[in-house]
Design an enzyme around this catalytic site. Sequence first.
Site, short mmCIF file in Angstrom:
data_model
loop_
_atom_site.label_atom_id
_atom_site.label_comp_id
_atom_site.label_asym_id
_atom_site.label_seq_id
_atom_site.Cartn_x
_atom_site.Cartn_y
_atom_site.Cartn_z
N HIS A 16 0.87 -1.20 0.00
CA HIS A 16 0.00 0.00 0.00
C HIS A 16 0.89 1.24 0.00
CE1 HIS A 16 -3.89 2.08 1.38
NE2 HIS A 16 -3.00 3.04 1.14
N HIS A 18 1.58 5.39 -1.69
CA HIS A 18 1.23 6.57 -2.50
C HIS A 18 2.51 7.17 -3.05
CE1 HIS A 18 -2.95 6.76 -1.02
NE2 HIS A 18 -2.43 6.22 0.07
N LYS A 102 -9.22 -0.55 -6.10
CA LYS A 102 -9.23 0.15 -4.81
C LYS A 102 -10.57 0.83 -4.59
CE LYS A 102 -7.94 1.97 -0.99
NZ LYS A 102 -6.80 2.69 -0.46
N HIS A 139 -10.62 0.91 1.63
CA HIS A 139 -10.39 1.88 2.69
C HIS A 139 -11.58 1.71 3.62
CE1 HIS A 139 -8.92 5.82 4.35
NE2 HIS A 139 -10.11 5.71 4.91
N HIS A 177 -4.79 -0.78 5.81
CA HIS A 177 -4.34 -0.01 6.99
C HIS A 177 -5.28 -0.15 8.19
CE1 HIS A 177 -7.07 2.74 5.01
NE2 HIS A 177 -6.19 3.17 4.15
N ASP A 252 1.44 2.69 3.50
CA ASP A 252 0.57 3.85 3.29
C ASP A 252 1.38 5.14 3.38
OD1 ASP A 252 -1.71 5.22 2.65
OD2 ASP A 252 -2.66 5.02 4.60
O1 DOR Z 1 -3.59 9.36 5.54
C1 DOR Z 1 -3.92 9.07 4.40
N1 DOR Z 1 -3.35 9.64 3.32
N2 DOR Z 1 -4.88 8.18 4.24
C2 DOR Z 1 -5.40 7.90 3.04
O2 DOR Z 1 -6.28 7.09 2.97
C3 DOR Z 1 -4.93 8.64 1.83
C4 DOR Z 1 -3.58 9.15 2.02
C5 DOR Z 1 -3.18 10.17 0.96
O3 DOR Z 1 -3.41 9.92 -0.24
O4 DOR Z 1 -2.61 11.18 1.32
ZN ZN Z 2 -3.45 5.04 1.43
#
Ligand code: DOR
Ligand code: ZN
Length: 352
Positions: A16, A18, A102, A139, A177, A252
């Site tokens: 997971h 970003h 997702k 999520h 998460h 995450d």
């Molecule tokens: O804390 C988070 N940041 N939770 C999420 O689900 C998305 C993520 C983000 O894209 O910044």
């Molecule tokens: Zn995330």
Amino acid sequence: MPSSSVLTLRRPDDWHLHLRDDAMLRRVLPASAARFGRAIIMPNLRPPLTSVADARAYRARIVAALPVGSRFQPLMTCYATDATCPNEVERGWTEGVFAAVKLYPANATTNSDHGVTDIVRLNPLMERLQALGMPLLVHGEVTSATVDIFDREAVFIERVLAPLLAGFPRLKVVFEHVTTQEAVAFVRGHAAEGRLGATITAHHLLINRNALFAGGLRPHAYCLPVAKRERHRLALVDAATSGEAPFFLGTDSAPHPVAAKESACGCAGIFTAPAGIELYAEVFERAGALDKLEAFASFNGPAFYGLTPNDDTITLHRRPWIMPELVEGVVPFRAGEDITWTLTDTTAGTLQ
Ligand code: DOR
Ligand code: ZN
């Protein structure tokens, strides 16, 4: 069994992550690529990645941004909306572009305004995913303003996840998460079925909700789902360090520019990639469970996704270093503080 100061592991994966896009992508990708063999890449860009063409193009931008010689593999996901077409999802799966779908409940978190308003609308998609054996990543928070923010995950289990699993008895789901005792118990309750996994972040293993208010308001400890009480953190540590098959690593890591975090309405997201595996080593060491780290970080995830583990290794030494205050323009988790373990050898990725 590792000695107490050197730890060699099969190269872990991040289930997971970003990575964002453009300049931010180029800045944050090397840290993940140095540690992990593969990562499930979140599709919540602006606009979100909803088609095979979008995901293919984004994957190419990620690969182009990799350090020379890196073998890091981005595994792409399709952002589900109310309008997602099962045929498009199936095409992405069979063409080897999408590894999963997702599901963000609409407005649950960063860039989720195109998310799903009512999961029941997606029943035809769920049928298709079940038939294909393609994972759905959720999520897991309800968004109702009448539900307390600290209860949104537990309520999601009752209202959404339990009925979904009952309605689709072969659907593969990753509860992303997880942050609560309730989620850990729910995942364990389904362990025998082998089709419900859960990712656990390093930050949810290391902080509880006090971190948000330690001496003042702390925007860099704010993420979604928000950290919960200490008893929940302890349940997460117990789950991760058990080595049990449904639990696997998902950082995450979610970078935001400093100004977007330090604001009257700061974004959710914690940037852990610069110590993406080191932080987990710390948690497992404190729990006396370093021997379970490899199951959690390197084996359980591939087994769930039907992939083979990576064939190379990484090595960590128990040598403290200080996390910089700023990494590539982003305030990292533990900024200015000690990190106990140092990544010293990586047989494939480029060392950061
Ligand atoms: O804390 C988070 N940041 N939770 C999420 O689900 C998305 C993520 C983000 O894209 O910044
Ligand atoms: Zn995330």
